[in-house]
Scaffold this active site. Structure first.
Site, PDB file in Angstrom:
ATOM      1  N   ARG A   1       0.802  -1.232   0.000  1.00 53.47           N
ATOM      2  CA  ARG A   1       0.000   0.000   0.000  1.00 53.47           C
ATOM      3  C   ARG A   1       0.832   1.279   0.000  1.00 53.47           C
ATOM      4  O   ARG A   1       0.300   2.371  -0.193  1.00 53.47           O
ATOM      5  CB  ARG A   1      -0.968  -0.016   1.186  1.00 53.47           C
ATOM      6  CG  ARG A   1      -2.136  -0.978   0.953  1.00 53.47           C
ATOM      7  CD  ARG A   1      -3.292  -0.626   1.833  1.00 53.47           C
ATOM      8  NE  ARG A   1      -3.142  -1.175   3.173  1.00 53.47           N
ATOM      9  CZ  ARG A   1      -3.613  -0.595   4.280  1.00 53.47           C
ATOM     10  NH1 ARG A   1      -4.265   0.550   4.209  1.00 53.47           N
ATOM     11  NH2 ARG A   1      -3.457  -1.163   5.453  1.00 53.47           N
TER      12      ARG A   1
ATOM     13  N   GLY B   1       4.062 -15.056   6.088  1.00 53.84           N
ATOM     14  CA  GLY B   1       3.342 -14.642   7.290  1.00 53.84           C
ATOM     15  C   GLY B   1       4.269 -14.346   8.456  1.00 53.84           C
ATOM     16  O   GLY B   1       5.460 -14.662   8.419  1.00 53.84           O
TER      17      GLY B   1
ATOM     18  N   ASN C   1      34.692  44.484   6.402  1.00 57.92           N
ATOM     19  CA  ASN C   1      33.464  44.761   5.672  1.00 57.92           C
ATOM     20  C   ASN C   1      33.636  44.210   4.256  1.00 57.92           C
ATOM     21  O   ASN C   1      34.491  44.682   3.509  1.00 57.92           O
ATOM     22  CB  ASN C   1      33.190  46.266   5.652  1.00 57.92           C
ATOM     23  CG  ASN C   1      31.760  46.531   5.211  1.00 57.92           C
ATOM     24  OD1 ASN C   1      31.262  45.872   4.297  1.00 57.92           O
ATOM     25  ND2 ASN C   1      31.115  47.490   5.842  1.00 57.92           N
TER      26      ASN C   1
ATOM     27  N   ALA D   1      29.173  44.128  -1.357  1.00 57.22           N
ATOM     28  CA  ALA D   1      28.168  43.434  -2.169  1.00 57.22           C
ATOM     29  C   ALA D   1      28.818  42.877  -3.423  1.00 57.22           C
ATOM     30  O   ALA D   1      29.626  43.545  -4.059  1.00 57.22           O
ATOM     31  CB  ALA D   1      27.058  44.400  -2.556  1.00 57.22           C
TER      32      ALA D   1
HETATM   33  C1  UD1 Z   1      -0.397  -8.458  12.455  1.00 55.95           C
HETATM   34  C2  UD1 Z   1      -1.028  -9.420  13.466  1.00 55.95           C
HETATM   35  C3  UD1 Z   1      -2.318  -8.793  13.985  1.00 55.95           C
HETATM   36  C4  UD1 Z   1      -2.045  -7.451  14.605  1.00 55.95           C
HETATM   37  C5  UD1 Z   1      -1.354  -6.553  13.591  1.00 55.95           C
HETATM   38  C6  UD1 Z   1      -0.914  -5.270  14.247  1.00 55.95           C
HETATM   39  C7  UD1 Z   1      -0.410 -11.628  12.694  1.00 55.95           C
HETATM   40  C8  UD1 Z   1      -0.867 -12.867  12.038  1.00 55.95           C
HETATM   41  N1  UD1 Z   1      -1.314 -10.669  12.829  1.00 55.95           N
HETATM   42  O1  UD1 Z   1      -1.299  -8.388  11.366  1.00 55.95           O
HETATM   43  O2  UD1 Z   1      -2.897  -9.656  14.969  1.00 55.95           O
HETATM   44  O3  UD1 Z   1      -3.259  -6.860  15.038  1.00 55.95           O
HETATM   45  O4  UD1 Z   1      -0.165  -7.185  13.063  1.00 55.95           O
HETATM   46  O5  UD1 Z   1      -0.423  -4.393  13.269  1.00 55.95           O
HETATM   47  O6  UD1 Z   1       0.740 -11.563  13.110  1.00 55.95           O
HETATM   48  N2  UD1 Z   1       6.106  -9.509   8.036  1.00 55.95           N
HETATM   49  C9  UD1 Z   1       7.208 -10.228   7.674  1.00 55.95           C
HETATM   50  N3  UD1 Z   1       7.056 -11.358   6.951  1.00 55.95           N
HETATM   51  C10 UD1 Z   1       5.828 -11.820   6.579  1.00 55.95           C
HETATM   52  C11 UD1 Z   1       4.690 -11.077   6.949  1.00 55.95           C
HETATM   53  C12 UD1 Z   1       4.855  -9.923   7.675  1.00 55.95           C
HETATM   54  O7  UD1 Z   1       8.332  -9.852   7.992  1.00 55.95           O
HETATM   55  O8  UD1 Z   1       5.779 -12.862   5.931  1.00 55.95           O
HETATM   56  C13 UD1 Z   1       6.295  -8.274   8.822  1.00 55.95           C
HETATM   57  C14 UD1 Z   1       5.798  -7.046   8.113  1.00 55.95           C
HETATM   58  O9  UD1 Z   1       6.845  -6.448   7.379  1.00 55.95           O
HETATM   59  C15 UD1 Z   1       5.358  -6.175   9.272  1.00 55.95           C
HETATM   60  C16 UD1 Z   1       4.924  -7.154  10.332  1.00 55.95           C
HETATM   61  O10 UD1 Z   1       5.523  -8.387   9.978  1.00 55.95           O
HETATM   62  O11 UD1 Z   1       6.414  -5.424   9.803  1.00 55.95           O
HETATM   63  C17 UD1 Z   1       3.414  -7.295  10.442  1.00 55.95           C
HETATM   64  O12 UD1 Z   1       2.918  -7.792   9.213  1.00 55.95           O
HETATM   65  P1  UD1 Z   1       1.506  -7.387   8.658  1.00 55.95           P
HETATM   66  O13 UD1 Z   1       1.276  -8.082   7.393  1.00 55.95           O
HETATM   67  O14 UD1 Z   1       1.392  -5.910   8.666  1.00 55.95           O
HETATM   68  O15 UD1 Z   1       0.572  -8.002   9.774  1.00 55.95           O
HETATM   69  P2  UD1 Z   1      -0.948  -7.765   9.910  1.00 55.95           P
HETATM   70  O16 UD1 Z   1      -1.646  -8.582   8.918  1.00 55.95           O
HETATM   71  O17 UD1 Z   1      -1.224  -6.324   9.929  1.00 55.95           O
END
Ligand code: UD1
Ligand code: CA
Length: 464
Positions: free
Chosen positions: A15, A82, A384, A387
């Site tokens: 995003r 994830g 001084n 200019a």
């Molecule tokens: C996550 C939490 C959610 C919480 C929210 C708060 C999980 C499953 N969910 O959701 O409960 O309310 O954060 O903001 O954890 N990242 C990785 N590798 C990945 C996926 C993500 O490094 O494969 C990192 C992202 O860069 C980010 C962080 O993990 O810094 C959180 O990832 P994001 O996808 O934003 O998590 P949410 O779905 O928002």
């Protein structure tokens, strides 16, 4: 107790719609990930592990450059399956004892005391979650508690939540602390059987429950600490909140800001008593303002020391960069002045509009009031500098110094070809090009003699 810190920073940040990895987007002039690393560096952890993925090379080299002395470890997550999968990548480098604190690279304003409170809540034996209650919890993982409200049973992701669960306003902030040995065991058991087909770190909560490990929650001191950034609008919102908080801290110390909503500090600002800052000023790097300093509207000041009583008029740009810049006591600078690295101005110096000063020392009371350039110059007291005068300090290959001794007057539109010395009290006639030293106390003029032709007539149009 061994503390390990894992910072997740592999996500794409779709995003943001940017070629730059999300965690390198800046807040208050510093990459978001840099804020998190800088803050947690104060927690005295045995190791700080950053999980990288999208733009890994860029992220790693930027952080290595910014934190040369801190022992950072980078672990790659490819592909990104994830948050649970992200932390799984750190398992081989985590010890078998102690506590692991998990943070997000896109939640830049987390404070050390909150992170420490989370580690303390874990106490090496509980699973501690950082949670917060929001008016609108859309998108967040919900904290599901038992009937007593004392125990956390699970975190349910928004997409997996039932309508009743979606009504819960207590949410998981994405930060937790867990006993490392247990965490490793739980991570090994994660599955991706959920609405997003991801390995959720949050599933460890239900596993802790099943293992009879108590799950506790801690809260941050303020909401801004746990706000994550997913879009340019969220980044701008967090920037403004952060700037507002910085402005309020300065005002509490007595700094008078004409408008705290039009103030930006991207670094540190130390200010003495009775300092006044007009609207739309930007301070970067390390800036010190002495007592009674006044900064006019629309100034940009970076890595500089402004001593007591100095006045910086509007639209002045001061950039000390690596060498720093100093403005002496009671000096008057601008409007529209430009001070560059190595500008060292003594007390009562005046630098006026469209004057550029680089790598030059100006002693007490020296003045350059209009349209001039001073580069690689040593300027004595009360000089001084007229200019349009410039130092020609660069011969195309090397830079040379210009020495202007005390009480010299340099007329308008002079070119001083360095290396050259103007002796004490010398006067240089306007329009002179000076390539040889000028003796003390004398008038030196170097320009074509003025002639007037008495019988001369203007050409007339020849009749057709
Ligand atoms: C996550 C939490 C959610 C919480 C929210 C708060 C999980 C499953 N969910 O959701 O409960 O309310 O954060 O903001 O954890 N990242 C990785 N590798 C990945 C996926 C993500 O490094 O494969 C990192 C992202 O860069 C980010 C962080 O993990 O810094 C959180 O990832 P994001 O996808 O934003 O998590 P949410 O779905 O928002
Ligand atoms: Ca998020």
């Amino acid at each position: 107790m061994t503390l390990s810190i894992v910072i997740m920073a592999a996500g794409k940040g779709t995003r943001m719609k940017s070629a730059r990895p999300k965690v390198l987007h800046t807040l208050a002039g510093q990459p978001m990930l840099g804020h998190v690393i800088g803050t947690t560096a104060t927690l005295q952890a045995a190791q700080q592990i950053v999980i990288t993925g999208h733009g890994a090379e860029q992220v790693e080299s930027a952080m290595r450059a910014a934190f040369a002395q801190a022992p950072l470890q980078f672990v790659r997550q490819e592909p990104q399956l994830g948050t649970g999968h992200a932390v799984q990548q750190a398992v081989p480098v985590l010890p078998d004892e102690g506590t692991t604190l998990i943070l997000n690279g896109d939640t830049p304003l987390i404070q050390a005391r909150t992170a420490q409170a989370l580690v303390d809540a874990c106490g090496g034996q509980r699973l501690a979650l950082l949670t917060i209650t929001l008016d609108d919890a859309t998108g967040y993982g919900r904290i599901v508690r038992d009937a007593s409200g004392q125990n956390v049973l699970a975190i349910v992701e928004h997409k997996d939540a039932s309508p009743e669960q979606r009504a819960i306003r207590e949410v998981y902030t994405g930060m937790m602390a867990a006993p490392t040995a247990l965490l490793k065991r739980w991570l090994a058991r994660l599955t991706n059987d959920n609405a997003q087909g991801e390995y959720y770190l949050t599933d460890v909560v239900a596993m802790a429950q099943a293992d009879g490990v108590s799950v506790v929650a801690a809260q941050p001191q303020s909401e801004v600490e746990v706000l994550g950034v997913n879009s340019p609008a969220q980044l701008a919102d967090l920037e403004r909140r952060h700037q507002r908080a910085q402005a309020e801290r300065l005002m509490e110390q007595g700094v008078r800001l004409a408008d705290p909503a039009r103030f930006d500090l991207r670094g540190t600002l130390e200010a003495g008593r009775d300092v006044e800052i007009d609207v739309n000023c930007v301070f970067e790097g390390c800036v010190q303002l002495g007592d009674e300093v006044r900064i006019g509207a629309n100034c940009v000041i970076r890595n500089a020391v402004i001593r007591a009583g100095a006045v910086i008029h509007p639209f002045t740009h001061i950039d000390g960069d690596k060498d720093g810049a100093t403005v002496g006591e009671g000096a008057l600078i601008g409007p529209f002045a430009r001070l560059r690295p190595g500008a060292q101005l003594g007390p009562e110096v005046h630098i006026g509009n469209f004057v550029e000063v680089k790598n030059s020392t100006l002693a007490r009371g020296a003045k350059a009031n209009h349209l001039a350039y001073l580069g690689d110059a040593t300027v004595g007291e009360r000089v001084n500098y007229g200019a349009g005068a410039i130092t020609a300090n660069y011969d195309g290959a090397n830079k040379h110094r210009t020495v202007i001794e005390a009480d010299v007057h340099v007329g308008s539109n002079c070119v001083l070809i360095a290396p050259v010395t103007l002796g004490e009290g010398a006067t240089i006639g306007g329009g002179s090009t000076i390539g040889k030293d000028a003796p003390a106390g004398q008038l030196t003029v170097a320009r074509a003699k003025q002639v007037s032709l008495s019988g001369w007539q203007r050409p007339r149009k020849t009749p057709k």
